[in-house]
Design a protein around this motif. Structure first.
Motif, PDB file in Angstrom:
ATOM      1  N   GLY A 138       7.843 -11.957 -20.417  1.00 40.48           N
ATOM      2  CA  GLY A 138       8.814 -10.935 -20.041  1.00 40.48           C
ATOM      3  C   GLY A 138       8.296  -9.510 -20.076  1.00 40.48           C
ATOM      4  N   HIS A 139       7.004  -9.305 -20.359  1.00 41.34           N
ATOM      5  CA  HIS A 139       6.425  -7.963 -20.403  1.00 41.34           C
ATOM      6  C   HIS A 139       6.532  -7.307 -19.024  1.00 41.34           C
ATOM      7  N   THR A 140       6.884  -6.018 -19.000  1.00 37.91           N
ATOM      8  CA  THR A 140       7.198  -5.370 -17.723  1.00 37.91           C
ATOM      9  C   THR A 140       6.053  -4.572 -17.104  1.00 37.91           C
ATOM     10  N   LYS A 141       4.977  -4.353 -17.835  1.00 40.12           N
ATOM     11  CA  LYS A 141       3.891  -3.517 -17.310  1.00 40.12           C
ATOM     12  C   LYS A 141       2.708  -4.383 -16.878  1.00 40.12           C
ATOM     13  N   LEU A 142       2.901  -5.107 -15.770  1.00 38.95           N
ATOM     14  CA  LEU A 142       1.857  -5.979 -15.248  1.00 38.95           C
ATOM     15  C   LEU A 142       0.772  -5.156 -14.553  1.00 38.95           C
ATOM     16  N   VAL A 143      -0.457  -5.659 -14.616  1.00 39.95           N
ATOM     17  CA  VAL A 143      -1.611  -4.931 -14.078  1.00 39.95           C
ATOM     18  C   VAL A 143      -2.098  -5.596 -12.793  1.00 39.95           C
ATOM     19  N   PRO A 144      -2.165  -4.883 -11.657  1.00 38.62           N
ATOM     20  CA  PRO A 144      -2.721  -5.458 -10.422  1.00 38.62           C
ATOM     21  C   PRO A 144      -4.170  -5.893 -10.641  1.00 38.62           C
ATOM     22  N   MET A 145      -4.509  -7.084 -10.132  1.00 39.48           N
ATOM     23  CA  MET A 145      -5.824  -7.653 -10.405  1.00 39.48           C
ATOM     24  C   MET A 145      -6.645  -7.912  -9.134  1.00 39.48           C
ATOM     25  N   LEU A 146      -6.044  -8.562  -8.145  1.00 36.69           N
ATOM     26  CA  LEU A 146      -6.774  -8.914  -6.926  1.00 36.69           C
ATOM     27  C   LEU A 146      -5.799  -9.083  -5.773  1.00 36.69           C
ATOM     28  N   ASP A 147      -6.141  -8.502  -4.612  1.00 41.06           N
ATOM     29  CA  ASP A 147      -5.317  -8.620  -3.413  1.00 41.06           C
ATOM     30  C   ASP A 147      -6.131  -9.319  -2.328  1.00 41.06           C
ATOM     31  N   LEU A 148      -5.715 -10.522  -1.932  1.00 41.34           N
ATOM     32  CA  LEU A 148      -6.425 -11.287  -0.906  1.00 41.34           C
ATOM     33  C   LEU A 148      -5.809 -11.104   0.481  1.00 41.34           C
ATOM     34  N   GLY A 149      -4.819 -10.224   0.581  1.00 39.03           N
ATOM     35  CA  GLY A 149      -4.218  -9.960   1.879  1.00 39.03           C
ATOM     36  C   GLY A 149      -3.029 -10.856   2.154  1.00 39.03           C
ATOM     37  N   VAL A 150      -2.714 -11.026   3.441  1.00 36.79           N
ATOM     38  CA  VAL A 150      -1.573 -11.832   3.880  1.00 36.79           C
ATOM     39  C   VAL A 150      -2.102 -13.068   4.585  1.00 36.79           C
ATOM     40  N   MET A 151      -1.592 -14.242   4.191  1.00 33.84           N
ATOM     41  CA  MET A 151      -2.055 -15.486   4.815  1.00 33.84           C
ATOM     42  C   MET A 151      -0.986 -16.565   4.710  1.00 33.84           C
ATOM     43  N   PRO A 152      -1.096 -17.629   5.545  1.00 36.83           N
ATOM     44  CA  PRO A 152      -0.099 -18.701   5.488  1.00 36.83           C
ATOM     45  C   PRO A 152      -0.278 -19.558   4.240  1.00 36.83           C
ATOM     46  N   PRO A 153       0.734 -20.335   3.872  1.00 37.79           N
ATOM     47  CA  PRO A 153       0.579 -21.274   2.759  1.00 37.79           C
ATOM     48  C   PRO A 153      -0.595 -22.216   3.009  1.00 37.79           C
ATOM     49  N   ALA A 154      -1.346 -22.509   1.967  1.00 37.07           N
ATOM     50  CA  ALA A 154      -2.631 -23.201   2.114  1.00 37.07           C
ATOM     51  C   ALA A 154      -2.503 -24.637   2.589  1.00 37.07           C
ATOM     52  N   ARG A 158      -1.527 -11.997  -3.838  1.00 27.61           N
ATOM     53  CA  ARG A 158      -2.126 -11.049  -4.767  1.00 27.61           C
ATOM     54  C   ARG A 158      -1.872 -11.498  -6.203  1.00 27.61           C
ATOM     55  N   LEU A 159      -2.805 -11.165  -7.059  1.00 22.62           N
ATOM     56  CA  LEU A 159      -2.720 -11.534  -8.470  1.00 22.62           C
ATOM     57  C   LEU A 159      -2.426 -10.318  -9.334  1.00 22.62           C
ATOM     58  N   VAL A 160      -1.647 -10.562 -10.385  1.00 17.41           N
ATOM     59  CA  VAL A 160      -1.438  -9.568 -11.433  1.00 17.41           C
ATOM     60  C   VAL A 160      -1.709 -10.255 -12.766  1.00 17.41           C
ATOM     61  N   VAL A 161      -1.977  -9.468 -13.795  1.00 21.16           N
ATOM     62  CA  VAL A 161      -2.248 -10.031 -15.121  1.00 21.16           C
ATOM     63  C   VAL A 161      -1.375  -9.316 -16.147  1.00 21.16           C
ATOM     64  N   CYS A 162      -0.875 -10.090 -17.106  1.00 24.22           N
ATOM     65  CA  CYS A 162      -0.036  -9.533 -18.162  1.00 24.22           C
ATOM     66  C   CYS A 162      -0.913  -9.060 -19.322  1.00 24.22           C
ATOM     67  N   PRO A 163      -0.835  -7.798 -19.710  1.00 25.45           N
ATOM     68  CA  PRO A 163      -1.671  -7.288 -20.797  1.00 25.45           C
ATOM     69  C   PRO A 163      -1.200  -7.724 -22.186  1.00 25.45           C
ATOM     70  N   LYS A 164      -0.033  -8.387 -22.253  1.00 27.51           N
ATOM     71  CA  LYS A 164       0.483  -8.848 -23.544  1.00 27.51           C
ATOM     72  C   LYS A 164       0.061 -10.283 -23.848  1.00 27.51           C
ATOM     73  N   CYS A 165       0.306 -11.216 -22.904  1.00 23.24           N
ATOM     74  CA  CYS A 165      -0.024 -12.632 -23.157  1.00 23.24           C
ATOM     75  C   CYS A 165      -1.203 -13.119 -22.317  1.00 23.24           C
ATOM     76  N   PHE A 166      -1.732 -12.245 -21.425  1.00 18.67           N
ATOM     77  CA  PHE A 166      -2.904 -12.514 -20.594  1.00 18.67           C
ATOM     78  C   PHE A 166      -2.703 -13.672 -19.609  1.00 18.67           C
ATOM     79  N   LEU A 167      -1.464 -13.843 -19.172  1.00 17.44           N
ATOM     80  CA  LEU A 167      -1.208 -14.804 -18.110  1.00 17.44           C
ATOM     81  C   LEU A 167      -1.486 -14.148 -16.760  1.00 17.44           C
ATOM     82  N   VAL A 168      -2.377 -14.759 -15.982  1.00 12.47           N
ATOM     83  CA  VAL A 168      -2.645 -14.322 -14.613  1.00 12.47           C
ATOM     84  C   VAL A 168      -1.655 -15.049 -13.709  1.00 12.47           C
TER      85      VAL A 168
END
Length: 420
Positions: free
Chosen positions: A20-36, A55-65
């Protein structure tokens, strides 16, 4: 791209789905693409495809990507699903071996119930069926039909608290609950864990295999990122989710050589006197050594991904300029992330071979490369093969020795682009 399908972004997250941490950190943006896994038929090629941010974000509290945007899971999974476990010989052996091992270690009896959610075509449960009662749970209708061929009973549904209550009422509590390569796919993970807690016996175990974020980070296998994979777990993130949020106990961790590297976790209800294997503390220490408890480690990942993209694209273009013919080997979902992000289309790859019958005759999402039978390598072999199923590189290179002896070379795209 304009959407012609009833698929939509279900949510763009504002807080960590685990803690539930609210300050997520942007990690990687792979652009726009269809479902794999949204493979196309020939009639679809002139129609617009649905495409979404990846795109990926990471939680600085529990480190869930985790993914920053979630595609509607009903559309992703409640339809014909192209991925079949039984089409991969290494996976079949892996699960058959694990099924026999599990039956021995848990001393399963005929009266015990083993439930697997995301059970796919029933390969693992078929291996356990001689030892215990089994039940698969999977929302995709076509894979349930494949499981029925193995005589594995399958409930066509998503697993969660509601379906767990139904199963317990009809079948009793489960001694073992399994989830392999699916625990990362579920947006409402809390509902699933509540279902596990409700269905599991007091002395039972929840056992799950998930791709390890340490392998993603270390090997640079960015193609493991796609819309179906919402979470990218470390042992740190799993321990926080299971123990601090839900009161379960992580009792054992194994690192297994599947999909690059995956974690196999063993979880109990944490009844009094529960023994925790030393592997848990050892693995947490390993992750700290790798910096998986530090945000900076995650932020450097995108730089390596960009480098891989540039090198692979340059390699393929140089080979084509030299008049070389290139094909692809394997059409896994992750391969479509790589093809779309790097920009590899039919101008670079003539075709892709795959053993999955439902994929043969189809075209890859986004890049529209034809998928054909492996027989094509015999009748129309290329000069080079891009190994999209790179996680099985050793087995594939050994299997295709005759082809390599003829002079065909393989391009392995990650962690570093190399030709063998």
């Amino acid at each position: 791209m304009k959407s012609n399908q009833k698929i939509a972004i279900k949510s763009t997250i504002k807080k960590c789905r685990s803690c539930g941490h609210t300050k997520l950190v942007p990690m990687l943006d792979l652009g726009v693409m269809p479902p794999a896994n949204a493979f196309l038929q020939k009639a679809d090629l002139k129609k617009p495809e649905a495409a979404f941010p990846l795109r990926l974000v990471v939680c600085p509290k529990c480190f869930l990507v985790q993914l920053g945007d979630v595609v509607d899971t009903d559309a992703l999974f409640s339809r014909d699903y192209y991925y079949l476990t039984g089409a991969s010989a290494p996976l079949v052996k892996h699960f058959q071996d694990f099924g026999a091992r599990l039956a021995e270690e848990m001393e399963l009896k005929k009266t015990d119930l083993v439930v697997e959610f995301g059970s796919n075509d029933g390969v693992l449960l078929a291996a356990i069926m001689p030892y215990a009662r089994v039940l698969g749970v999977d929302p995709a209708t076509n894979v349930g039909k494949e499981a029925a061929k193995r005589q594995v009973p399958t409930l066509t549904d998503f697993f969660g608290e509601k379906s767990a209550k139904t199963i317990r009422q009809k079948e009793g509590a489960a001694r073992v609950i399994l989830a392999n390569n699916v625990f990362a796919h579920i947006s409402d993970i809390h509902n699933v864990i509540k279902g596990i807690s409700h269905l599991l016996t007091d002395d039972g175990q929840f056992i799950s295999e998930v791709h390890w974020v340490g392998n993603l980070m270390g090997a640079g296998g960015f193609d493991q990122i796609y819309h179906e994979h919402i979470y990218y777990y470390s042992a740190h993130a799993l321990k926080h989710l299971l123990e601090k949020v839900h009161g379960l106990t992580l009792v054992k961790v194994e690192l297994i050589p599947m999909h690059g590297e995956s974690l196999r976790i063993y979880v109990t209800k944490g009844e009094k006197g529960t023994a925790v294997d030393a592997s848990v503390a050892d693995f947490l220490k390993k992750e700290k050594t790798l910096g998986l408890d530090k945000i900076d480690t995650y932020l450097t990942f995108s730089k390596r991904v960009h480098t891989t993209k540039e090198k692979l694209l340059a390699t393929l273009k140089d080979l084509r300029k030299a008049g070389k013919r290139i094909a692809g080997y394997g059409a896994p979902a992750k391969g479509n992330t790589l093809l779309n992000y790097v920009g590899v289309g039919p101008d670079l790859l003539e075709y892709i071979i795959d053993t999955t019958p439902t994929k043969q005759g189809a075209y890859t999402p986004g890049m529209c490369i034809p998928v054909v039978s492996p027989e094509m390598l015999k009748t129309n072999p290329p000069d080079y093969i891009l190994l999209l199923s790179w996680n099985y590189a050793d087995a594939i290179l050994a299997k295709e020795k005759a082809l390599r002896d003829q002079g065909v070379k393989f391009i392995i795209p990650v962690p570093d682009v190399r030709i063998v």
